[in-house]
Write an enzyme that holds these catalytic residues in place. Structure first.
Site, PDB file in Angstrom:
ATOM      1  CG  ASP A  30      -2.074   0.927   1.145  1.00 31.75           C
ATOM      2  OD1 ASP A  30      -2.157   1.673   0.154  1.00 31.75           O
ATOM      3  OD2 ASP A  30      -2.918   0.905   2.071  1.00 31.75           O
ATOM      4  CG  ASP A  31      -0.443   4.804   0.055  1.00 28.93           C
ATOM      5  OD1 ASP A  31      -1.198   4.299  -0.791  1.00 28.93           O
ATOM      6  OD2 ASP A  31      -0.817   5.674   0.860  1.00 28.93           O
ATOM      7  CB  CYS A  70      -6.333   2.778  -1.770  1.00 28.72           C
ATOM      8  SG  CYS A  70      -4.997   3.538  -0.846  1.00 28.72           S
ATOM      9  NE  ARG A  74      -5.514  -1.082  -2.058  1.00 27.10           N
ATOM     10  CZ  ARG A  74      -4.634  -1.764  -1.328  1.00 27.10           C
ATOM     11  NH1 ARG A  74      -4.923  -2.984  -0.919  1.00 27.10           N
ATOM     12  NH2 ARG A  74      -3.485  -1.227  -0.977  1.00 27.10           N
ATOM     13  CE  LYS A 130      -6.107   0.069   1.416  1.00 30.24           C
ATOM     14  NZ  LYS A 130      -5.470   1.382   1.555  1.00 30.24           N
ATOM     15  CG  HIS A 132      -9.767   1.271   0.440  1.00 31.72           C
ATOM     16  ND1 HIS A 132      -8.731   2.172   0.499  1.00 31.72           N
ATOM     17  CD2 HIS A 132     -10.905   1.974   0.640  1.00 31.72           C
ATOM     18  CE1 HIS A 132      -9.213   3.377   0.725  1.00 31.72           C
ATOM     19  NE2 HIS A 132     -10.532   3.277   0.825  1.00 31.72           N
ATOM     20  CB  SER A 162      -7.191   2.155   4.674  1.00 35.73           C
ATOM     21  OG  SER A 162      -5.871   2.348   4.230  1.00 35.73           O
ATOM     22  CG  HIS A 230      -2.130   3.955   3.782  1.00 35.35           C
ATOM     23  ND1 HIS A 230      -2.493   4.936   4.680  1.00 35.35           N
ATOM     24  CD2 HIS A 230      -2.898   4.140   2.677  1.00 35.35           C
ATOM     25  CE1 HIS A 230      -3.441   5.682   4.129  1.00 35.35           C
ATOM     26  NE2 HIS A 230      -3.702   5.222   2.918  1.00 35.35           N
ATOM     27  CG  ASP A 282      -2.247   0.841  -3.231  1.00 35.44           C
ATOM     28  OD1 ASP A 282      -1.078   1.222  -2.993  1.00 35.44           O
ATOM     29  OD2 ASP A 282      -3.222   1.242  -2.554  1.00 35.44           O
ATOM     30  CG  ASN A 283      -1.640   4.314  -4.276  1.00 38.36           C
ATOM     31  OD1 ASN A 283      -2.667   3.775  -3.875  1.00 38.36           O
ATOM     32  ND2 ASN A 283      -0.804   4.928  -3.453  1.00 38.36           N
ATOM     33  CE  LYS A 303      -2.781   7.534  -1.125  1.00 40.29           C
ATOM     34  NZ  LYS A 303      -2.895   7.073   0.266  1.00 40.29           N
TER      35      LYS A 303
HETATM   36 MG    MG Z   1      -2.648   2.970  -1.556  1.00 35.90          MG
END
Ligand code: MG
Length: 502
Positions: A30-31, A70, A74, A130, A132, A162, A230, A282-283, A303
């Site tokens: 995540d991130d 996110c 996803r 996660k 989301h 999250s 994250h 994811d990003n 992001k």
């Molecule tokens: Mg993310």
């Protein structure tokens, strides 16, 4: 047991395993930024199990997420489709680009996920971590949008929303965690509010490893989506204060440990040679959060943006005996390709009644000479087409505001963020700049998107891209946007009205 019978049994089990379609595991951060790993060049981050995974597998240098945040990213992973097709975008120009705890909508039921697709071939499907992509639809406990309703037979420890800024329990940024945004589920039932960070990673690992043990004789699909990296930053005692890089390095080290536990389980159960593992994010990194956000390395932005830093991801594919160890490829790939590649490898036909944006990248995995299947990649911010990739070129029709030159001194005293914020979050409005003609870069020669090409000299490239955009938009059929509809009655709460439980 009779020797002959034993031999026959061993032969039968071996034969059935040989015929068995490969297991597929997706490890999803995540991130987490392009520049966060030692194997991607981070100068102070310690080498860890994810770098080992890269050494034993294939590392991508031009892998793109389906979106820069996110929820839409996803949705793109699980459906192989741009989020504009699945409705995982906000309506109009409202800028709520992700689902929240009280969102009424989620990933639509008629969207086909990788899990649903693989189940048709007899795969056991599991999700840990996660989500989301929605929680409740009509009551605070119906869990109508949770992974159990999207093809996952097993759901372990789950963060349906999250691990967010409001979960901070260090006392550094928040006096106490905000329970309304910070909760954990087991499958469809909330069990903890706020999240206990010390327990979290071991509990995710226990469930992921347990799922693999339980299904070691089945073909299985495991989607393990980490709470890391994250904000809020957290780490268990064994990791805290260990990284030269500080809290982000500690948090990442714990994620890498979790990934390593999955890999060592596959090896110890002798499943590695029949399991394809993907790792990606994811990003891009939340760069406005100083040393508590990740690194996009030399890439511009992070992001929420369609500059390379927001969408170019670290990515690894691992399959011992099938994928040559230590390879690096610069072929263009997308997170949406996982859907199609998984289907191909499992021997499942793709759905024919929907447009799939992903492509089969199995040739790139196995053949050093294979070329990218992507002639064009379309980079969106919600409903707005921001940029298009074609060969080495990337044309920006719109760009977002980058963090101001003084943001590190204004917002990041001693490297610590003063609050959670974005400078380039919006897809519309005054912080977005339109470019006509498009702002064109050669992102292979200039991945930092620093030296714009002279549009007059690249008329043929821009014309090809413009024609691709016209065709893409004509065939798009976007679904009505589903984000931004909230109902306070849907608030997840373990023991109303207190919403606090361990
Ligand atoms: Mg993310």
């Amino acid at each position: 047991m009779d020797v002959l019978l034993t031999a026959l049994l061993v032969f039968t089990v071996a034969a059935s395993l040989a015929e068995q379609p490969p297991n597929i595991v997706v490890l999803f951060a995540d991130d987490f930024g392009y520049g966060d790993m030692a194997s991607y060049g981070h100068p102070t981050q310690e080498w860890n199990a994810l770098d080992d995974l890269a050494s034993e597998g294939l590392r991508f240098t031009q892998w793109y997420s389906g979106e820069s945040l996110c929820t839409p990213s996803r949705a793109a992973l699980l459906t192989g489709r741009l989020p504009v097709r699945s409705g995982m975008i906000p309506g109009g120009e409202k800028e709520n680009r992700v689902l929240g705890p009280t969102s009424k909508n989620g990933l639509p039921q008629d969207e086909i996920t990788i899990a649903e697709l693989l189940k048709t071939k007899g795969y056991a499907t599991g999700h840990v971590g996660k989500w989301h992509l929605g929680i409740n639809a009509n009551t605070a406990t119906d869990g109508a949008h949770l992974p159990a309703h999207h093809g996952f037979d097993y759901v372990g420890t789950s963060l349906p929303f999250s691990n967010v800024w409001g979960c901070d329990d260090t006392g550094v940024h928040e006096k106490r965690p905000d329970n309304k945004v910070c909760f954990a589920y087991h499958n469809t039932t909330i069990f903890q509010q706020p999240i206990n960070h010390t327990e979290l990673t071991p509990s995710l690992v226990r469930d992921a490893v347990g799922f693999i043990h339980d299904h070691r004789t089945d073909p299985f699909f495991l989607y393990f989506a980490f709470a890391h990296c994250h904000v809020s930053m957290f780490s268990s005692p064994g990791f805290t204060g260990e990284s030269a890089r500080g809290v982000y390095g500690d948090n990442f080290a714990e994620m890498a440990w979790a990934a390593g536990e999955v890999i060592s389980t596959l090896k110890s159960l002798d499943l590695a040679n029949n399991t394809l593992v993907f790792f990606t994010s994811d990003n891009g990194p939340h760069i406005e959060l100083c040393l508590e956000g990740g690194s996009a390395s030399l890439l511009q932005g992070g992001k929420s943006m369609t500059y390379e830093g927001g969408i170019r991801m670290p990515a690894i594919a691992w399959w011992p005996g099938k994928i040559q160890p230590g390879r690096v490829t610069s072929q263009i790939a997308s997170t949406m390709d996982i859907f199609v590649t998984a289907a191909k490898i499992a021997g499942v036909d793709l759905p024919t009644n929907v447009t799939i944006d992903g492509r089969d990248i199995s040739p790139i995995l196995f053949d050093v000479d294979a070329k990218t299947p992507h002639d064009f990649l379309f980079h969106y911010c919600s409903s707005r087409l921001m940029a298009v990739r074609h060969g080495p070129y990337k044309a920006h029709y719109y760009t977002q505001m980058l963090p101001l030159a003084n943001y590190t001194t204004v917002h990041c005293t001693n490297g610590s963020p003063h609050g959670e914020f974005f400078q380039g979050w919006a897809c519309y409005g005054p912080t977005v700049t339109e470019h006509n003609p498009p702002l064109l870069f050669n992102v292979e020669a200039d991945p930092s998107e620093t030296y714009a090409l002279n549009a007059a000299e690249y008329g043929d490239v821009l014309a090809k891209i413009a024609a691709a955009v016209t065709a893409h938009k004509a065939a798009l059929k976007p679904r009505p946007p589903l984000l931004g509809v909230n109902d306070a009655h849907l608030q997840p709460c373990c023991n109303p009205p207190h919403c606090a439980c361990e």
